[in-house]
Design a protein around this motif. Structure first.
Motif, mmCIF file in Angstrom:
data_model
loop_
_atom_site.group_PDB
_atom_site.id
_atom_site.type_symbol
_atom_site.label_atom_id
_atom_site.label_comp_id
_atom_site.label_asym_id
_atom_site.label_seq_id
_atom_site.Cartn_x
_atom_site.Cartn_y
_atom_site.Cartn_z
ATOM 1 N N ALA A 27 65.235 24.690 23.037
ATOM 2 C CA ALA A 27 66.362 23.905 22.538
ATOM 3 C C ALA A 27 67.264 24.725 21.619
ATOM 4 C CB ALA A 27 65.838 22.674 21.799
ATOM 5 N N PHE A 28 66.721 25.715 20.926
ATOM 6 C CA PHE A 28 67.486 26.464 19.951
ATOM 7 C C PHE A 28 67.912 27.850 20.428
ATOM 8 C CE2 PHE A 28 64.628 23.629 17.590
ATOM 9 C CZ PHE A 28 65.593 22.834 16.975
ATOM 10 N N PHE A 29 67.082 28.511 21.209
ATOM 11 C CA PHE A 29 67.331 29.904 21.554
ATOM 12 C C PHE A 29 67.528 30.153 23.041
ATOM 13 C CE2 PHE A 29 64.533 29.848 17.772
ATOM 14 C CZ PHE A 29 65.451 30.336 16.860
ATOM 15 N N GLY A 30 67.565 29.110 23.857
ATOM 16 C CA GLY A 30 67.675 29.294 25.293
ATOM 17 C C GLY A 30 66.326 29.614 25.900
ATOM 18 N N ASP A 31 66.334 29.891 27.180
ATOM 19 C CA ASP A 31 65.084 30.151 27.891
ATOM 20 C C ASP A 31 64.471 31.473 27.458
ATOM 21 O OD1 ASP A 31 65.542 27.837 29.254
ATOM 22 O OD2 ASP A 31 66.236 28.799 31.084
ATOM 23 N N PRO A 32 63.195 31.457 27.018
ATOM 24 C CA PRO A 32 62.536 32.723 26.680
ATOM 25 C C PRO A 32 62.235 33.535 27.938
ATOM 26 C CG PRO A 32 61.045 30.877 26.327
ATOM 27 C CD PRO A 32 62.356 30.303 26.759
ATOM 28 N N THR A 33 62.029 34.788 27.763
ATOM 29 C CA THR A 33 61.762 35.701 28.867
ATOM 30 C C THR A 33 60.392 35.442 29.466
ATOM 31 O OG1 THR A 33 63.099 37.373 27.761
ATOM 32 C CG2 THR A 33 61.612 38.146 29.488
ATOM 33 N N PRO A 34 60.311 35.277 30.807
ATOM 34 C CA PRO A 34 58.997 35.147 31.438
ATOM 35 C C PRO A 34 58.102 36.334 31.077
ATOM 36 C CG PRO A 34 60.703 34.564 32.993
ATOM 37 C CD PRO A 34 61.400 35.144 31.775
ATOM 38 N N GLY A 35 56.845 36.023 30.784
ATOM 39 C CA GLY A 35 55.885 37.051 30.390
ATOM 40 C C GLY A 35 55.784 37.232 28.893
ATOM 41 N N GLY A 36 56.720 36.663 28.140
ATOM 42 C CA GLY A 36 56.675 36.767 26.683
ATOM 43 C C GLY A 36 55.658 35.806 26.089
ATOM 44 N N LEU A 37 55.112 36.160 24.951
ATOM 45 C CA LEU A 37 54.179 35.304 24.217
ATOM 46 C C LEU A 37 55.009 34.561 23.170
ATOM 47 C CD1 LEU A 37 51.138 34.626 24.033
ATOM 48 C CD2 LEU A 37 50.974 36.352 22.241
ATOM 49 N N VAL A 38 55.122 33.239 23.346
ATOM 50 C CA VAL A 38 56.098 32.445 22.597
ATOM 51 C C VAL A 38 55.418 31.235 21.961
ATOM 52 C CG1 VAL A 38 58.222 31.087 22.892
ATOM 53 C CG2 VAL A 38 57.922 33.202 24.166
ATOM 54 N N PRO A 39 55.881 30.799 20.772
ATOM 55 C CA PRO A 39 55.326 29.593 20.150
ATOM 56 C C PRO A 39 55.561 28.344 21.008
ATOM 57 C CG PRO A 39 56.599 30.852 18.552
ATOM 58 C CD PRO A 39 56.864 31.457 19.895
ATOM 59 N N THR A 40 54.577 27.480 21.018
ATOM 60 C CA THR A 40 54.637 26.233 21.774
ATOM 61 C C THR A 40 54.866 25.054 20.837
ATOM 62 O OG1 THR A 40 52.271 25.837 21.569
ATOM 63 C CG2 THR A 40 52.991 27.155 23.462
ATOM 64 N N ALA A 41 55.139 23.913 21.423
ATOM 65 C CA ALA A 41 55.332 22.692 20.632
ATOM 66 C C ALA A 41 54.063 22.320 19.871
ATOM 67 C CB ALA A 41 55.769 21.542 21.525
ATOM 68 N N CYS A 42 52.886 22.689 20.401
ATOM 69 C CA CYS A 42 51.618 22.365 19.737
ATOM 70 C C CYS A 42 51.228 23.412 18.692
ATOM 71 C CB CYS A 42 50.498 22.149 20.752
ATOM 72 S SG CYS A 42 49.999 23.614 21.688
ATOM 73 N N GLU A 43 52.195 24.276 18.327
ATOM 74 C CA GLU A 43 51.996 25.266 17.270
ATOM 75 C C GLU A 43 51.014 26.383 17.645
ATOM 76 O OE1 GLU A 43 53.657 25.242 14.122
ATOM 77 O OE2 GLU A 43 54.877 23.728 15.108
ATOM 78 N N ARG A 44 50.933 26.702 18.917
ATOM 79 C CA ARG A 44 50.116 27.807 19.396
ATOM 80 C C ARG A 44 51.016 28.793 20.121
ATOM 81 N NH1 ARG A 44 46.627 28.399 16.095
ATOM 82 N NH2 ARG A 44 44.740 27.234 16.132
#
Length: 127
Positions: A27-44
């Motif tokens: 919602a804030f930064f656009g689509d993250p890059t596939p394969g990236g390790l990114v924070p989730t809504a469940c805080e993981r």
């Protein structure tokens, strides 16, 4: 009903490996890059899959396989609480099972291009 596959594997991800996770950062930064390790809504942290989620309007029927904690947060619920410790690498305070998000992301970024070459186990990570 559609059943989603879990997010791709990384030994540095600490999100439930049996579920597909929602990335609140879209919602804030656009689509993250596939394969990236990114924070989730469940805080993981989870790996971004090649195929994005679709049909996520508020009135859409949710597919099976989504992380129920991510769904609850995206529907206005509270973020889950996780135990806090010091990172074993940089000693920053973290709630990511003893290895902070930045150290996990750094290690994941180094591992991802070589992921088929070796198996790596990370203490405190989901299998």
């Amino acid at each position: 009903m559609t059943t989603l596959a879990p997010n791709p594997h990384s030994p540095y991800a600490d999100a439930d490996p049996t579920k597909r996770h929602i990335f609140a950062a879209f919602a804030f930064f656009g689509d993250p890059t596939p394969g990236g390790l990114v924070p989730t809504a469940c805080e993981r942290l989870a790996v971004v899959p090649e195929e994005p989620l679709t049909g996520t309007s508020p009135d859409a029927e949710l597919p099976d396989g989504l992380c129920p904690l991510c769904v609850a947060v995206m529907q206005g619920g509270d973020e889950p609480r996780h135990p806090v410790t010091d990172c074993r690498e940089c000693e920053a305070v973290t709630d990511h099972d003893g290895l902070c998000a930045l150290c996990r992301q750094e290690k994941h970024d180094a591992w991802w291009p070589t992921r088929g070459e070796t198996a790596v186990a990370v203490e405190g990570s989901a299998p």
